[in-house]
Design a protein around this motif. Structure first.
Motif, mmCIF file in Angstrom:
data_model
loop_
_atom_site.group_PDB
_atom_site.id
_atom_site.type_symbol
_atom_site.label_atom_id
_atom_site.label_comp_id
_atom_site.label_asym_id
_atom_site.label_seq_id
_atom_site.Cartn_x
_atom_site.Cartn_y
_atom_site.Cartn_z
ATOM 1 N N ALA A 262 80.285 46.495 27.505
ATOM 2 C CA ALA A 262 79.734 45.149 27.291
ATOM 3 C C ALA A 262 80.776 44.054 27.564
ATOM 4 C CB ALA A 262 79.202 45.019 25.872
ATOM 5 N N ALA A 263 82.058 44.379 27.429
ATOM 6 C CA ALA A 263 83.110 43.382 27.692
ATOM 7 C C ALA A 263 83.069 42.904 29.151
ATOM 8 C CB ALA A 263 84.482 43.983 27.381
ATOM 9 N N PHE A 264 82.476 43.734 30.041
ATOM 10 C CA PHE A 264 82.492 43.421 31.474
ATOM 11 C C PHE A 264 81.212 42.706 31.926
ATOM 12 C CE2 PHE A 264 85.508 46.653 30.535
ATOM 13 C CZ PHE A 264 86.605 46.337 31.320
ATOM 14 N N THR A 265 80.271 42.525 31.008
ATOM 15 C CA THR A 265 78.980 41.898 31.324
ATOM 16 C C THR A 265 79.129 40.528 31.991
ATOM 17 O OG1 THR A 265 77.923 43.075 29.514
ATOM 18 C CG2 THR A 265 76.769 41.135 30.339
ATOM 19 N N PRO A 266 80.025 39.636 31.519
ATOM 20 C CA PRO A 266 80.082 38.300 32.117
ATOM 21 C C PRO A 266 80.516 38.297 33.587
ATOM 22 C CG PRO A 266 81.278 38.369 30.014
ATOM 23 C CD PRO A 266 80.961 39.771 30.390
ATOM 24 N N TYR A 267 81.027 39.392 34.110
ATOM 25 C CA TYR A 267 81.622 39.388 35.455
ATOM 26 C C TYR A 267 80.599 39.873 36.480
ATOM 27 C CZ TYR A 267 85.497 38.231 32.611
ATOM 28 O OH TYR A 267 86.266 37.573 31.695
ATOM 29 N N ALA A 268 79.567 39.026 36.687
ATOM 30 C CA ALA A 268 78.411 39.397 37.506
ATOM 31 C C ALA A 268 78.771 39.582 38.974
ATOM 32 C CB ALA A 268 77.331 38.325 37.354
ATOM 33 N N GLU A 269 79.876 38.972 39.426
ATOM 34 C CA GLU A 269 80.273 39.070 40.839
ATOM 35 C C GLU A 269 80.945 40.398 41.149
ATOM 36 O OE1 GLU A 269 79.752 36.344 42.985
ATOM 37 O OE2 GLU A 269 78.572 35.834 41.206
ATOM 38 N N THR A 270 81.378 41.108 40.120
ATOM 39 C CA THR A 270 82.144 42.347 40.320
ATOM 40 C C THR A 270 81.202 43.540 40.387
ATOM 41 O OG1 THR A 270 83.855 41.322 38.975
ATOM 42 C CG2 THR A 270 84.091 43.674 39.391
ATOM 43 N N TRP A 271 81.495 44.461 41.312
ATOM 44 C CA TRP A 271 80.735 45.721 41.407
ATOM 45 C C TRP A 271 81.552 46.815 40.702
ATOM 46 C CZ3 TRP A 271 81.693 50.610 43.259
ATOM 47 C CH2 TRP A 271 80.592 51.443 43.422
ATOM 48 N N PHE A 272 80.871 47.598 39.858
ATOM 49 C CA PHE A 272 81.570 48.614 39.055
ATOM 50 C C PHE A 272 81.083 50.021 39.401
ATOM 51 C CE2 PHE A 272 81.646 44.758 36.439
ATOM 52 C CZ PHE A 272 82.986 44.699 36.084
ATOM 53 N N LEU A 273 82.022 50.911 39.553
ATOM 54 C CA LEU A 273 81.726 52.344 39.539
ATOM 55 C C LEU A 273 82.035 52.798 38.113
ATOM 56 C CD1 LEU A 273 81.046 55.017 41.024
ATOM 57 C CD2 LEU A 273 83.510 55.271 41.448
ATOM 58 N N VAL A 274 81.012 53.224 37.383
ATOM 59 C CA VAL A 274 81.182 53.562 35.962
ATOM 60 C C VAL A 274 81.035 55.074 35.807
ATOM 61 C CG1 VAL A 274 80.313 53.194 33.625
ATOM 62 C CG2 VAL A 274 80.128 51.354 35.322
ATOM 63 N N ARG A 275 82.010 55.681 35.145
ATOM 64 C CA ARG A 275 81.890 57.127 34.886
ATOM 65 C C ARG A 275 81.759 57.360 33.379
ATOM 66 N NH1 ARG A 275 86.128 60.646 37.702
ATOM 67 N NH2 ARG A 275 87.550 59.800 36.134
ATOM 68 N N LEU A 276 80.704 58.080 33.018
ATOM 69 C CA LEU A 276 80.453 58.428 31.611
ATOM 70 C C LEU A 276 80.199 59.928 31.517
ATOM 71 C CD1 LEU A 276 77.965 55.561 30.615
ATOM 72 C CD2 LEU A 276 80.412 55.686 30.099
ATOM 73 N N ILE A 277 80.302 60.461 30.303
ATOM 74 C CA ILE A 277 80.010 61.890 30.109
ATOM 75 C C ILE A 277 78.498 62.108 30.041
ATOM 76 C CG2 ILE A 277 80.247 63.838 28.504
ATOM 77 C CD1 ILE A 277 83.039 62.793 27.810
ATOM 78 N N ASP A 278 77.812 61.305 29.252
ATOM 79 C CA ASP A 278 76.365 61.449 29.055
ATOM 80 C C ASP A 278 75.626 60.259 29.640
ATOM 81 O OD1 ASP A 278 76.347 63.855 27.513
ATOM 82 O OD2 ASP A 278 77.100 62.693 25.803
ATOM 83 N N ARG A 279 74.382 60.497 30.086
ATOM 84 C CA ARG A 279 73.563 59.393 30.575
ATOM 85 C C ARG A 279 73.201 58.492 29.392
ATOM 86 N NH1 ARG A 279 71.224 58.282 35.042
ATOM 87 N NH2 ARG A 279 71.627 60.333 35.950
ATOM 88 N N PRO A 280 73.484 57.175 29.489
ATOM 89 C CA PRO A 280 73.154 56.296 28.361
ATOM 90 C C PRO A 280 71.631 56.128 28.244
ATOM 91 C CG PRO A 280 74.085 55.040 30.189
ATOM 92 C CD PRO A 280 74.110 56.467 30.614
#
Ligand code: NAP
Length: 250
Positions: free
Chosen positions: A144-162
């Motif tokens: 959630a800390a990264f929510t305000p950065y709408a211009e940035t594209w993220f590759l997110v790795r998690l263990i479980d599907r949220p």
């Protein structure tokens, strides 16, 4: 027969699992591993396992008393600061011996391009102007800390599907659990055009591959520093934790 010692092992880490395996079959010892219940399929553990929060310090005090616990080893992740503080406060209150098993942080190497920050919010704030395609490996709770950065594209790795979509404008989600090797991490970063990595300084071998890969690729790493550890007895290896327990069983 002497008294059976009851050890509460606060887990959720590879070290806690290793410790539980190392203690398995120890005469005169019952080990109860406690997991927060964050991952859907935790690793198999020997001994007893309980899952879920205790209900703060008061709940943990009640648990320690109800379960007649004699020793506590806090082997939670270095970033599980609330659990560590609660364990310290509860053990102080009921005067139980407590050991913190705290794996060493990753040391910075000369060619590393780390930007040290104290929190996920500061990590997010460091991105504009640095990178527009970012590999985000902080875990679900910090996204959630990264929510305000709408211009940035993220590759997110998690263990479980949220359960819910992530609170990010532009992202791709991959589901995987370590250990990860430097070569495959470097390939992953190349395939996705990654320009920066965001990581906690978790330490340990299992997730070090991304740090080594960023070094090879000369990419900046926004490195979230560790929270403070409560005062008290502390070791940084499973072997030392085993010795601490053995002394108390003797
Ligand atoms: P946290 O913020 O320190 O703890 C939040 C609450 O979760 C605690 O107050 C406690 O609830 C419950 N909790 C945490 N660890 C527990 C345990 N081992 N057994 C029972 N309850 C536990 O912890 P977190 O950062 O969310 O981490 C949760 C778990 O994931 C921990 O077991 C940790 O080792 C593991 N983990 C965390 C990270 C990370 O980056 N934070 C990474 C890998 C693994 P109550 O107050 O109700 O008792």
């Amino acid at each position: 027969m002497g008294k059976v010692i009851r050890l509460l092992l606060l887990g959720g880490t590879g070290e806690a699992a290793e410790l539980a395996r190392g203690l398995s079959g120890t005469p005169g010892l019952t080990v109860i591993t406690s997991l927060a219940g964050r991952t859907r399929k935790p690793h198999e553990l020997p001994g007893e396992v309980r899952v879920g929060g205790f209900g703060g310090v008061a709940g943990l005090v009640t648990y320690l008393q109800d379960q007649a616990i004699d020793l506590v080893v806090d082997a939670t992740h270095p970033f599980a600061a609330t659990m560590a503080a609660n364990a310290a406060a509860a053990c102080d209150e009921v005067r139980l011996p407590r050991l913190k098993l705290h794996r060493p942080p990753w040391p910075r190497q000369d060619s590393d391009r780390w930007i040290d920050v104290p929190s996920a919010d500061e990590a997010a704030a460091a991105l504009p102007g640095l990178a527009s395609r970012v590999f985000l490996t902080t875990g679900r709770q910090d996204i959630a800390a990264f929510t305000p950065y709408a211009e940035t594209w993220f590759l997110v790795r998690l263990i479980d599907r949220p359960a819910e979509p992530l609170p990010l404008q532009q992202y791709e989600l991959i589901l995987a659990r370590g250990p990860f090797q430097a070569k495959s991490e470097a390939d992953l970063m190349s395939d996705h055009g990654i320009e920066a990595l965001v990581s906690k300084n978790s330490g340990g071998n299992s997730t070090y591959g991304k740090i080594a890969a960023a070094r090879l690729k000369k990419l900046p790493v926004i490195m979230i520093e560790r929270p403070a550890v409560p005062s008290g007895e502390i070791v940084d290896s499973v072997e030392e934790a085993l010795e601490w327990i053995a002394k108390r069983l003797a």
